[in-house]
Design an enzyme around this catalytic site. Structure first.
Site, short mmCIF file in Angstrom:
data_model
loop_
_atom_site.label_atom_id
_atom_site.label_comp_id
_atom_site.label_asym_id
_atom_site.label_seq_id
_atom_site.Cartn_x
_atom_site.Cartn_y
_atom_site.Cartn_z
N ASN A 87 0.86 -1.19 0.00
CA ASN A 87 0.00 0.00 0.00
C ASN A 87 0.90 1.24 0.00
OD1 ASN A 87 -2.40 -1.53 0.11
ND2 ASN A 87 -2.18 -1.78 2.32
N HIS A 100 6.55 -1.45 4.05
CA HIS A 100 6.35 -2.86 4.36
C HIS A 100 5.62 -3.54 3.22
CE1 HIS A 100 2.87 -0.62 5.84
NE2 HIS A 100 2.14 -1.71 5.60
N HIS A 102 3.08 -6.70 2.29
CA HIS A 102 2.15 -7.72 2.79
C HIS A 102 2.36 -8.99 1.96
CE1 HIS A 102 -0.64 -4.90 5.01
NE2 HIS A 102 -0.06 -4.04 4.19
P1 5GP Z 1 -0.89 -0.87 5.84
O1 5GP Z 1 -2.37 -0.63 5.94
O2 5GP Z 1 -0.12 0.29 6.38
O3 5GP Z 1 -0.42 -1.30 4.48
O4 5GP Z 1 -0.61 -2.12 6.75
C1 5GP Z 1 -0.38 -2.04 8.12
C2 5GP Z 1 -0.60 -3.41 8.69
O5 5GP Z 1 -0.01 -3.46 9.96
C3 5GP Z 1 -2.07 -3.79 8.84
O6 5GP Z 1 -2.33 -5.00 8.13
C4 5GP Z 1 -2.22 -3.98 10.36
O7 5GP Z 1 -3.08 -5.06 10.71
C5 5GP Z 1 -0.79 -4.24 10.82
N1 5GP Z 1 -0.49 -3.80 12.15
C6 5GP Z 1 -0.83 -2.61 12.73
N2 5GP Z 1 -0.35 -2.53 13.98
C7 5GP Z 1 0.31 -3.69 14.21
C8 5GP Z 1 1.01 -4.20 15.35
O8 5GP Z 1 1.14 -3.56 16.39
N3 5GP Z 1 1.56 -5.44 15.22
C9 5GP Z 1 1.46 -6.17 14.06
N4 5GP Z 1 2.03 -7.38 14.06
N5 5GP Z 1 0.79 -5.73 12.99
C10 5GP Z 1 0.23 -4.50 13.06
#
Ligand code: 5GP
Length: 113
Positions: A87, A100, A102
């Site tokens: 993303n 990051h 996924h």
């Molecule tokens: P984004 O939406 O920024 O691409 O993805 C962020 C991801 O980080 C989401 O899938 C969310 O569930 C995950 N996430 C957010 N906070 C934490 C956390 O404290 N620990 C872990 N393991 N994942 C997290």
């Protein structure tokens, strides 16, 4: 100074996570709210807010991350069936501004045939 991102706190071991792989450039953890039966986050240890902020100097790191996606998929036995999502930006659903990747497996997404 900017506040640390959640992922920086995880990298610095100030916050717990389930680590499945780590080296000097990246860390791979289980997503806390998995969107698929297997949902791994491969996080850059260098703070780049989003992929569109990456530059030539990050070429080695970016290549390393993609190679690790392959390694991790084999480690998990999902090398023949997984999706990779990056993303980029709030409007695209990015919630943690720290690069990051996924890695997700075991779910059919609407954008796949
Ligand atoms: P984004 O939406 O920024 O691409 O993805 C962020 C991801 O980080 C989401 O899938 C969310 O569930 C995950 N996430 C957010 N906070 C934490 C956390 O404290 N620990 C872990 N393991 N994942 C997290």
């Amino acid at each position: 100074m900017m506040d640390k991102t959640i992922f920086q706190k995880i990298i610095d071991k100030e916050m717990p996570s389930t680590v499945i792989y780590e080296d000097e450039l990246c860390i791979a953890i289980e997503d806390i709210a998995p969107a698929a039966p297997i949902h791994i986050l491969l996080i850059s240890k260098t703070l780049i807010s989003k992929i569109s902020d990456s530059r030539k100097e990050h070429q080695y790191l970016l290549g390393h991350l993609l190679l690790k996606v392959g390694d991790i998929s084999r480690q998990l036995g999902i090398e023949d069936s997984f999706n990779v999502i990056i993303n980029n930006g709030k409007k695209a659903g990015m919630t943690v501004p720290h690069l990051h990747i996924h890695i997700m497996s075991g779910k059919k997404f609407s954008f796949t045939s």
